[in-house]
Motif scaffolding. Structure first.
Motif, PDB file in Angstrom:
ATOM      1  N   ARG A  67      68.346 124.914  34.509  1.00 14.93           N
ATOM      2  CA  ARG A  67      69.638 125.597  34.534  1.00 14.93           C
ATOM      3  C   ARG A  67      69.847 126.137  35.943  1.00 14.93           C
ATOM      4  O   ARG A  67      68.957 126.787  36.516  1.00 14.93           O
ATOM      5  CB  ARG A  67      69.656 126.737  33.518  1.00 14.93           C
ATOM      6  N   VAL A  68      71.003 125.894  36.500  1.00 10.44           N
ATOM      7  CA  VAL A  68      71.287 126.254  37.890  1.00 10.44           C
ATOM      8  C   VAL A  68      71.458 127.761  38.038  1.00 10.44           C
ATOM      9  O   VAL A  68      72.201 128.395  37.288  1.00 10.44           O
ATOM     10  CB  VAL A  68      72.551 125.528  38.395  1.00 10.44           C
ATOM     11  N   GLY A  69      70.749 128.320  38.999  1.00 11.93           N
ATOM     12  CA  GLY A  69      70.911 129.727  39.349  1.00 11.93           C
ATOM     13  C   GLY A  69      71.416 129.895  40.765  1.00 11.93           C
ATOM     14  O   GLY A  69      72.041 130.890  41.102  1.00 11.93           O
ATOM     15  N   VAL A  70      71.138 128.889  41.618  1.00  9.24           N
ATOM     16  CA  VAL A  70      71.517 128.952  43.029  1.00  9.24           C
ATOM     17  C   VAL A  70      72.163 127.631  43.426  1.00  9.24           C
ATOM     18  O   VAL A  70      71.605 126.563  43.181  1.00  9.24           O
ATOM     19  CB  VAL A  70      70.274 129.211  43.924  1.00  9.24           C
ATOM     20  N   LEU A  71      73.337 127.714  44.039  1.00  8.69           N
ATOM     21  CA  LEU A  71      74.029 126.543  44.585  1.00  8.69           C
ATOM     22  C   LEU A  71      74.236 126.754  46.072  1.00  8.69           C
ATOM     23  O   LEU A  71      74.560 127.863  46.511  1.00  8.69           O
ATOM     24  CB  LEU A  71      75.399 126.358  43.926  1.00  8.69           C
ATOM     25  N   SER A  72      74.046 125.695  46.851  1.00  5.26           N
ATOM     26  CA  SER A  72      74.360 125.792  48.280  1.00  5.26           C
ATOM     27  C   SER A  72      75.117 124.539  48.701  1.00  5.26           C
ATOM     28  O   SER A  72      74.983 123.477  48.102  1.00  5.26           O
ATOM     29  CB  SER A  72      73.094 125.979  49.116  1.00  5.26           C
ATOM     30  N   GLY A 105      76.618 122.341  52.221  1.00  3.52           N
ATOM     31  CA  GLY A 105      76.515 122.165  53.660  1.00  3.52           C
ATOM     32  C   GLY A 105      77.185 120.881  54.117  1.00  3.52           C
ATOM     33  O   GLY A 105      77.722 120.109  53.312  1.00  3.52           O
ATOM     34  N   TRP A 106      77.115 120.652  55.423  1.00  2.00           N
ATOM     35  CA  TRP A 106      77.734 119.483  56.040  1.00  2.00           C
ATOM     36  C   TRP A 106      76.763 118.914  57.057  1.00  2.00           C
ATOM     37  O   TRP A 106      76.209 119.652  57.877  1.00  2.00           O
ATOM     38  CB  TRP A 106      79.050 119.872  56.708  1.00  2.00           C
ATOM     39  N   ASP A 107      76.522 117.601  56.982  1.00  2.00           N
ATOM     40  CA  ASP A 107      75.662 116.928  57.944  1.00  2.00           C
ATOM     41  C   ASP A 107      76.543 116.079  58.858  1.00  2.00           C
ATOM     42  O   ASP A 107      77.000 114.997  58.459  1.00  2.00           O
ATOM     43  CB  ASP A 107      74.639 116.045  57.220  1.00  2.00           C
ATOM     44  N   PRO A 108      76.814 116.546  60.089  1.00  2.00           N
ATOM     45  CA  PRO A 108      77.711 115.796  60.976  1.00  2.00           C
ATOM     46  C   PRO A 108      77.115 114.473  61.444  1.00  2.00           C
ATOM     47  O   PRO A 108      77.848 113.573  61.822  1.00  2.00           O
ATOM     48  CB  PRO A 108      77.930 116.760  62.157  1.00  2.00           C
ATOM     49  N   LYS A 109      75.783 114.343  61.408  1.00  2.00           N
ATOM     50  CA  LYS A 109      75.156 113.090  61.848  1.00  2.00           C
ATOM     51  C   LYS A 109      75.478 111.944  60.913  1.00  2.00           C
ATOM     52  O   LYS A 109      75.635 110.792  61.349  1.00  2.00           O
ATOM     53  CB  LYS A 109      73.637 113.271  61.944  1.00  2.00           C
ATOM     54  N   THR A 110      75.549 112.236  59.612  1.00  2.00           N
ATOM     55  CA  THR A 110      75.814 111.173  58.630  1.00  2.00           C
ATOM     56  C   THR A 110      77.192 111.304  57.985  1.00  2.00           C
ATOM     57  O   THR A 110      77.562 110.485  57.158  1.00  2.00           O
ATOM     58  CB  THR A 110      74.751 111.189  57.512  1.00  2.00           C
ATOM     59  N   SER A 111      77.950 112.335  58.378  1.00  2.00           N
ATOM     60  CA  SER A 111      79.267 112.628  57.786  1.00  2.00           C
ATOM     61  C   SER A 111      79.167 112.751  56.266  1.00  2.00           C
ATOM     62  O   SER A 111      79.941 112.146  55.526  1.00  2.00           O
ATOM     63  CB  SER A 111      80.295 111.545  58.169  1.00  2.00           C
ATOM     64  N   GLN A 112      78.205 113.558  55.823  1.00  2.00           N
ATOM     65  CA  GLN A 112      78.001 113.755  54.392  1.00  2.00           C
ATOM     66  C   GLN A 112      78.082 115.231  54.019  1.00  2.00           C
ATOM     67  O   GLN A 112      77.637 116.101  54.775  1.00  2.00           O
ATOM     68  CB  GLN A 112      76.622 113.236  53.962  1.00  2.00           C
ATOM     69  N   VAL A 113      78.645 115.460  52.832  1.00  2.00           N
ATOM     70  CA  VAL A 113      78.598 116.782  52.216  1.00  2.00           C
ATOM     71  C   VAL A 113      77.244 116.892  51.521  1.00  2.00           C
ATOM     72  O   VAL A 113      76.811 115.957  50.841  1.00  2.00           O
ATOM     73  CB  VAL A 113      79.747 116.960  51.208  1.00  2.00           C
ATOM     74  N   VAL A 114      76.567 118.019  51.704  1.00  4.18           N
ATOM     75  CA  VAL A 114      75.238 118.219  51.128  1.00  4.18           C
ATOM     76  C   VAL A 114      75.315 119.332  50.088  1.00  4.18           C
ATOM     77  O   VAL A 114      75.729 120.455  50.397  1.00  4.18           O
ATOM     78  CB  VAL A 114      74.207 118.589  52.215  1.00  4.18           C
ATOM     79  N   ILE A 115      74.941 118.998  48.851  1.00  7.80           N
ATOM     80  CA  ILE A 115      74.959 119.966  47.748  1.00  7.80           C
ATOM     81  C   ILE A 115      73.530 120.138  47.254  1.00  7.80           C
ATOM     82  O   ILE A 115      72.836 119.149  47.009  1.00  7.80           O
ATOM     83  CB  ILE A 115      75.853 119.484  46.589  1.00  7.80           C
ATOM     84  N   GLU A 116      73.109 121.392  47.128  1.00  4.53           N
ATOM     85  CA  GLU A 116      71.789 121.670  46.574  1.00  4.53           C
ATOM     86  C   GLU A 116      71.914 122.655  45.425  1.00  4.53           C
ATOM     87  O   GLU A 116      72.694 123.611  45.506  1.00  4.53           O
ATOM     88  CB  GLU A 116      70.848 122.230  47.647  1.00  4.53           C
ATOM     89  N   ALA A 117      71.155 122.385  44.368  1.00  5.90           N
ATOM     90  CA  ALA A 117      71.143 123.256  43.193  1.00  5.90           C
ATOM     91  C   ALA A 117      69.694 123.547  42.829  1.00  5.90           C
ATOM     92  O   ALA A 117      68.847 122.647  42.864  1.00  5.90           O
ATOM     93  CB  ALA A 117      71.863 122.583  42.028  1.00  5.90           C
ATOM     94  N   ALA A 118      69.432 124.796  42.477  1.00  6.82           N
ATOM     95  CA  ALA A 118      68.074 125.202  42.102  1.00  6.82           C
ATOM     96  C   ALA A 118      68.162 126.201  40.956  1.00  6.82           C
ATOM     97  O   ALA A 118      69.192 126.874  40.779  1.00  6.82           O
ATOM     98  CB  ALA A 118      67.344 125.823  43.292  1.00  6.82           C
ATOM     99  N   PRO A 119      67.087 126.327  40.185  1.00  5.93           N
ATOM    100  CA  PRO A 119      67.081 127.352  39.136  1.00  5.93           C
ATOM    101  C   PRO A 119      67.005 128.740  39.752  1.00  5.93           C
ATOM    102  O   PRO A 119      66.704 128.882  40.947  1.00  5.93           O
ATOM    103  CB  PRO A 119      65.820 127.019  38.322  1.00  5.93           C
ATOM    104  N   PRO A 120      67.258 129.790  38.950  1.00  2.71           N
ATOM    105  CA  PRO A 120      67.126 131.146  39.489  1.00  2.71           C
ATOM    106  C   PRO A 120      65.703 131.377  39.990  1.00  2.71           C
ATOM    107  O   PRO A 120      64.751 130.870  39.386  1.00  2.71           O
ATOM    108  CB  PRO A 120      67.427 132.050  38.284  1.00  2.71           C
ATOM    109  N   PRO A 121      65.541 132.103  41.088  1.00  2.33           N
ATOM    110  CA  PRO A 121      64.190 132.342  41.605  1.00  2.33           C
ATOM    111  C   PRO A 121      63.373 133.200  40.636  1.00  2.33           C
ATOM    112  O   PRO A 121      63.904 134.121  40.020  1.00  2.33           O
ATOM    113  CB  PRO A 121      64.419 133.076  42.928  1.00  2.33           C
ATOM    114  N   GLU A 122      62.110 132.849  40.508  1.00  2.00           N
ATOM    115  CA  GLU A 122      61.209 133.635  39.664  1.00  2.00           C
ATOM    116  C   GLU A 122      60.345 134.504  40.577  1.00  2.00           C
ATOM    117  O   GLU A 122      59.633 133.999  41.438  1.00  2.00           O
ATOM    118  CB  GLU A 122      60.331 132.714  38.821  1.00  2.00           C
ATOM    119  N   ILE A 123      60.429 135.805  40.375  1.00  2.00           N
ATOM    120  CA  ILE A 123      59.676 136.750  41.192  1.00  2.00           C
ATOM    121  C   ILE A 123      58.720 137.498  40.284  1.00  2.00           C
ATOM    122  O   ILE A 123      59.129 138.098  39.282  1.00  2.00           O
ATOM    123  CB  ILE A 123      60.629 137.730  41.909  1.00  2.00           C
ATOM    124  N   ASP A 124      57.461 137.464  40.624  1.00  2.00           N
ATOM    125  CA  ASP A 124      56.433 138.176  39.864  1.00  2.00           C
ATOM    126  C   ASP A 124      56.660 139.679  40.036  1.00  2.00           C
ATOM    127  O   ASP A 124      56.630 140.196  41.162  1.00  2.00           O
ATOM    128  CB  ASP A 124      55.048 137.776  40.377  1.00  2.00           C
TER     129      ASP A 124
END
Length: 197
Positions: A97-102, A104-123
Motif C-alpha cells: 500500500r502506497v505511503g510515499v509518492l515522488s 521527477g523529471w530526467d532531462p537526459k531521457t526526457s522521461q517522467v519518473v514516478i516512485e511509490a513506496a509503502p509508509p516508512p517503518e520506524i522502530d
C-alpha cells in the motif's frame, strides 16, 4: 540496527502504466499498475493520492511545455494510440500500500519518473534512543530506506495519457450532492446541506 536492501520493481519505458479501480463507486480500491514484458506489479493507493499524482504530472508537463520552443515536445492532446480505457490486468496482486509518492523529471531521457513506496517503518525504540541523544530544540531527520519501491519512467506522451485516464477515473465515482457537495450513495444520502435535509 539491521538494514535490509530495498526490493525495487523497476519499469523503464513500460508497456503499460495506469491507475485503475476494483469495486463499485463508493467502495472502490485504487491501484497503480505497471506492466512490461509480461511482468505486472500493482500497488494500492488512496483516491486522493491518485488525483494528486495526476495533478502533479499535469503541472510538470505544463512547466516543460511552457519552456521556449517546447524542447521536449510535450503534447497538449493525448495521442489516440496512447489512450488506454481497459480495466486493470487481472488478477490484481497488491505488492504494498502506497505511503510515499515522488515525482521527477530526467532531462537526459526526457522521461517522467514516478516512485511509490509503502509508509516508512520506524522502530519506536530506535526513535526513543535517537530523541534522547539529540538536543530537544533541534528537529530530528530520519532517512529510512523503504523495504519496497515501485519506480516507473515514462515518456511525455504516455504521461499525458496517464493524467487523462487517472483524472477520468477519479471523477467517475459517486455523484456529488448539489446541496452539500458530498458523495451520494445509491441507497440514500444524509445531506448536511443548508436546509438540513
Amino acid at each position: 540496527m539491521v538494514f535490509m536492501p530495498t526490493t525495487t520493481y523497476g519499469f523503464d519505458w513500460p508497456d503499460r502504466f495506469v491507475v485503475g479501480t476494483v469495486g463499485l463507486p463508493g467502495d472502490r480500491t485504487f491501484y497503480l499498475q505497471a506492466r512490461d514484458r509480461g511482468a505486472t506489479v500493482s500497488v494500492s493507493l488512496e483516491k486522493q493520492q491518485s488525483a494528486a499524482l495526476a495533478e502533479g504530472i499535469a503541472e510538470l508537463l505544463d512547466r516543460l511545455r511552457s519552456q521556449d520552443g517546447n524542447p521536449f515536445n510535450v503534447p497538449t492532446e493525448t495521442d489516440e494510440l496512447l489512450v488506454d480505457d481497459d480495466p486493470l490486468d487481472m488478477p490484481v496482486d497488491e505488492e504494498f500500500r502506497v505511503g510515499v509518492l515522488s515525482l521527477g523529471w530526467d532531462p537526459k531521457t526526457s522521461q517522467v519518473v514516478i516512485e511509490a513506496a509503502p509508509p516508512p517503518e520506524i522502530d519506536p525504540e530506535e526513535l526513543e534512543e535517537l530523541q534522547a541523544s539529540v538536543d530537544a530544540d533541534e528537529p530530528i531527520e530520519l532517512e529510512v530506506e523503504p523495504e519496497e519501491l515501485l519506480s516507473v519512467r515514462i515518456p511525455v506522451g504516455a504521461a499525458k495519457a496517464f493524467v487523462d485516464r487517472t483524472l477520468a477515473i477519479v471523477n467517475s465515482g459517486r455523484p456529488l450532492c448539489p446541496r452539500c457537495g458530498q458523495p451520494m450513495d445509491p441507497d440514500g444520502h444524509e445531506c448536511g446541506g443548508p436546509d438540513g435535509f
